[in-house]
Write an enzyme that holds these catalytic residues in place. Structure first.
Site, PDB file in Angstrom:
ATOM      1  N   GLU A   1       1.311  -0.190  -5.010  1.00  0.00           N
ATOM      2  CA  GLU A   1       0.446   0.928  -5.354  1.00  0.00           C
ATOM      3  C   GLU A   1       1.324   2.165  -5.512  1.00  0.00           C
ATOM      4  OE1 GLU A   1      -3.515   3.211  -3.602  1.00  0.00           O
ATOM      5  OE2 GLU A   1      -1.975   2.522  -2.209  1.00  0.00           O
TER       6      GLU A   1
ATOM      7  N   ASP B   1       0.817  -1.204   0.000  1.00  0.00           N
ATOM      8  CA  ASP B   1       0.000   0.000   0.000  1.00  0.00           C
ATOM      9  C   ASP B   1       0.858   1.264   0.000  1.00  0.00           C
ATOM     10  OD1 ASP B   1      -2.678   1.269   0.377  1.00  0.00           O
ATOM     11  OD2 ASP B   1      -1.823   1.908   2.290  1.00  0.00           O
TER      12      ASP B   1
END
Length: 563
Positions: free
Chosen positions: A253, A205
Site C-alpha cells: 500500500e 500495510d
C-alpha cells in the site's frame, strides 16, 4: 516468454479478492464472520474466477481500527476461529487453485500489544526502542495525522514515562521503530511463521510510513544505508522462505505518484515490493469518470514508469476497504470528484475522501457500473475486487467513518442478508438498507440472473485470465476523435488487444486505426458475438453505446486460443 512460463509470476494475471472476515459469513451464529464461513464460500469465489484471496487482519485485536491495531501477530482472533480453521481454509483454497495472502502490518501495533506495554514500563526497558519516543514537546503536527477528525497530531504524551510516542494513525496504534534490528527480526519471524502455515504472500500495510526517513534518522546508520534497504531485506527473506513453494509476493500500500513508487519497487532491480496498488491511476480514473473525459486516466497510465523489472506489477482497483482518497489530485480536481460522487457531507470522510461504494456513487446505473468493471479488468496490471463489489453492494452511511463500506456480505434476501442468523443487534456491523438492502441486492438472486453484475464480473474475470496481454503486455493509448472514450491497446509478444470504453452516456462511433496491422485483419469481440475487420486504411469503425465497452482481440494466425 512462453505462456506456460507465466505461472511462475502468477500474480501478473491474477484476480485478487479482498475479504473482511468479520463481515463475510458467520457460520456459528454469533454475529461475527469467521474462517469456517469463508471456507464454505471458496467454491463461490472459484466460480467467479478469483484466484487470490487477500484476507484483511484476523489477528487478536481491540479493533479500534478494523483489526489493523494488532495485539498478537501470530494469533487468530477467537471470534474467527483458530489456527486449525486457518489451515483448512488455505488447504481448500489451494485445492481450488486459489492463493491466499494476508495483511502484514509493519508500521504499528495496538497499544495493547505486549511489546508496547513493556515499552511503557520505563525509558530503560529493552522494548522501549521497539517504538519511537521523544522527550521534547513535538509542537503542532495536526496536519500530519491520517485521522484529523479524531487525532490532534502524530505524537501522544505518555504520563507514565513523561515522553511522547509516534503514531501516524490512531493514538492506540503506536508506530514501530523499524530502524531497530530487533524489530526487523521480529517482523521476519512473523513472515516466516505465516509462510510456513501456507500463505502465498502479504499485503503490506502503510509502507511509506513504516520506512519514513524521520523514523530512521540518527538510528543504526551502520546497519542500513537508507530505509529502502529494509524493504530489500524483507523481499530477500520472502524469496528464501518461499523457495520451492511457488512465488510468494509482497503487495504494498503505497499512496504516492508513479515517480516515487519506482523506488518502492526497487527500480530496475525490482528487489523490493513485488506489487503496488496504483492509487495515482485510481484517483485520475475517478476524475475521468466525473468529467466523462478519458484524458486524466490516459495521462495517468502514460505516466507509469516503463523501465520496471519484469517481476513487478501494478494492482488496479475501483473501491477498497478504506475511503476513496483523493489526495494525489489538485484541490480543484478532488472537488470535482466530490461534487460528482459525494455531493452530501455524509458521503465524505475527513473532508478529503469518499465513504461510498460504487453503486451509490453511480446512482445505481447498471450500464455505468458494468462499464467501470470492464475498464478495471482491461487496465494493464492486476485487478483487485473488494468483497461484495461483484454483486453491486452499496454502503450504509449510518455506520460511522470508513466502515460504511464494510457492511455484512449480502448472500440472500433472508434475515441479515444471509450473513448471520444472529439478532441484528449482535452483528459486527449493520446491514445496508434502502435500495441496496439484501432484499434487492444479494448473491443468490444474482447467480440466477444472467444479466446481473455478478455474471458480468465473472465473464470479465474469465476473459481477463485468458488474455495475458493485459497483465503482461505493453500499453498504448490509441488516437480517436471522442474525448469521452478511453481507447487503448495492449500487446504481449504476438498477441494484441484493443479495448474501448465510453465514459459518456451518449452513443458514439469510434474510428480505430492500426497501421501496423494488415488490411482485413479481424478484430474479434470477446464479450459479444460481433466482430469487425480493418478496411483499406487499416482502420475500423466501432459503435459504442452510452457507457459501452468492447474487448477486441486481433486474430493472429497460429494463436491457439479459442475466440
Amino acid at each position: 516468454m512462453r505462456i506456460t512460463e507465466t505461472a511462475d509470476l502468477w500474480y501478473k494475471n491474477a484476480v485478487v479478492y479482498c475479504i473482511d472476515l468479520e463481515t463475510y459469513l458467520d457460520s456459528d451464529g454469533d454475529g461475527i464472520g469467521d474462517l469456517h464461513g469463508l471456507t464454505q464460500r471458496i467454491d463461490y469465489l472459484a466460480e467467479i474466477g478469483v484466484n487470490c484471496i487477500w484476507l484483511m487482519p484476523f489477528y487478536p485485536s481491540p479493533r479500534r481500527d478494523n483489526g489493523y491495531d494488532i495485539a498478537d501477530f501470530y494469533g487468530v482472533d477467537s471470534r474467527h476461529g483458530n489456527h486449525g480453521d486457518f489451515v483448512e481454509l488455505v488447504r481448500l483454497a489451494h485445492d481450488r487453485g486459489i492463493r491466499v495472502i494476508v495483511d502484514l502490518v509493519i508500521n504499528h501495533t495496538s497499544d495493547q500489544h505486549p511489546w508496547f506495554r513493556k515499552s511503557r514500563a520505563s525509558t530503560k526497558n529493552p522494548y522501549r526502542d521497539y517504538y519511537v519516543w521523544r522527550s521534547e514537546e513535538p509542537g503542532d503536527t495536526s496536519d500530519e495525522t491520517m485521522f484529523p477528525e479524531s487525532e490532534g497530531g502524530i505524537w501522544t504524551f505518555d504520563d507514565k514515562t513523561d515522553e511522547w510516542y509516534l503514531h501516524h494513525f490512531l493514538h492506540t496504534q503506536p508506530d514501530l521503530n523499524t530502524a531497530n534490528p530487533a524489530v526487523r527480526d521480529e517482523i521476519a519471524k512473523i513472515m516466516g511463521f505465516w509462510l510456513q502455515v501456507g500463505v502465498d504472500g502479504f499485503r503490506v500495510d502503510a509502507v511509506p510510513f513504516a520506512i519514513n526517513q524521520s523514523t530512521f534518522e540518527g538510528r543504526d546508520e551502520h546497519d542500513l544505508d537508507e530505509p529502502h534497504d529494509y524493504l530489500r531485506a524483507l523481499r530477500a527473506f520472502l524469496q528464501r522462505r518461499s523457495s520451492g513453494h511457488g512465488s510468494a509476493i509482497m503487495l504494498g500500500e503505497v499512496n504516492l505518484p508513479h515517480d516515487e513508487q519506482v523506488t518502492f519497487f526497487g527500480g530496475e532491480d525490482g528487489d523490493q515490493l513485488t506489487m503496488q496498488f496504483d492509487f495515482f491511476t485510481n484517483q485520475r480514473l475517478f476524475l475521468a469518470l466525473a468529467r466523462q473525459d478519458a484524458a486524466p486516466l490516459a495521462d495517468a497510465l502514460a505516466s507509469r514508469p516503463q523501465n520496471l523489472n519484469v517481476e513487478t506489477q501494478y494492482a488496479n482497483f475501483l473501491r477498497n476497504h478504506d475511503e476513496l482518497t483523493l489526495d494525489l489530485l489538485e484541490e480543484h480536481e478532488s472537488q470535482e470528484v466530490l461534487d460528482a460522487f459525494a455531493p452530501k457531507e455524509e458521503h465524505r470522510f475527513a473532508g478529503r475522501g469518499i465513504r461510498r461504494r460504487l453503486p451509490g456513487m453511480f446512482e445505481g446505473d447498471p450500464r455505468r457500473l458494468k462499464m467501470a468493471y470492464s475498464l478495471l479488468f482491461s487496465l494493464p496490471g492486476t485487478p483487485v475486487l473488494f468483497y461484495g463489489e461483484e454483486i453491486g453492494m452499496g454502503e450504509n452511511l449510518e455506520v460511522p467513518g470508513r466502515e460504511a463500506v464494510r457492511t455484512p456480505m449480502q448472500w440472500s434476501d433472508a434475515k441479515n442478508g444471509g450473513f448471520s442468523p444472529a439478532k441484528p443487534s449482535q452483528l459486527a456491523r449493520a446491514v445496508a438498507e434502502g435500495p441496496y438492502a439484501p432484499e434487492h441486492i444479494n448473491a443468490a438472486e444474482a447467480r440466477r440472473d444472467q444479466d446481473s453484475l455478478l455474471h458480468h464480473v465473472t465473464r470479465l474475470a474469465k476473459r481477463y485470465r485468458e488474455s495475458p496481454e493485459i497483465g503482461w503486455g505493453t500499453f498504448e493509448v490509441l488516437e480517436q476523435e471522442h474525448d469521452q472514450v478511453m481507447a487503448h491497446r495492449v500487446t504481449w509478444e504476438e498477441r494484441s488487444m484493443v479495448l474501448l470504453h465510453n465514459l459518456g452516456s451518449e452513443p458514439v462511433t469510434v474510428s480505430v486505426a492500426l497501421k501496423d496491422e494488415e488490411v482485413g485483419a479481424e478484430l474479434i469481440d470477446l464479450l459479444d458475438e460481433v466482430s469487425c475487420a480493418l478496411d483499406s486504411d487499416h482502420a475500423a469503425e466501432v459503435p459504442l453505446e452510452g457507457y459501452g465497452y468492447r474487448w477486441l482481440r486481433i486474430r493472429r494466425d497460429g494463436d491457439p486460443r479459442l475466440v
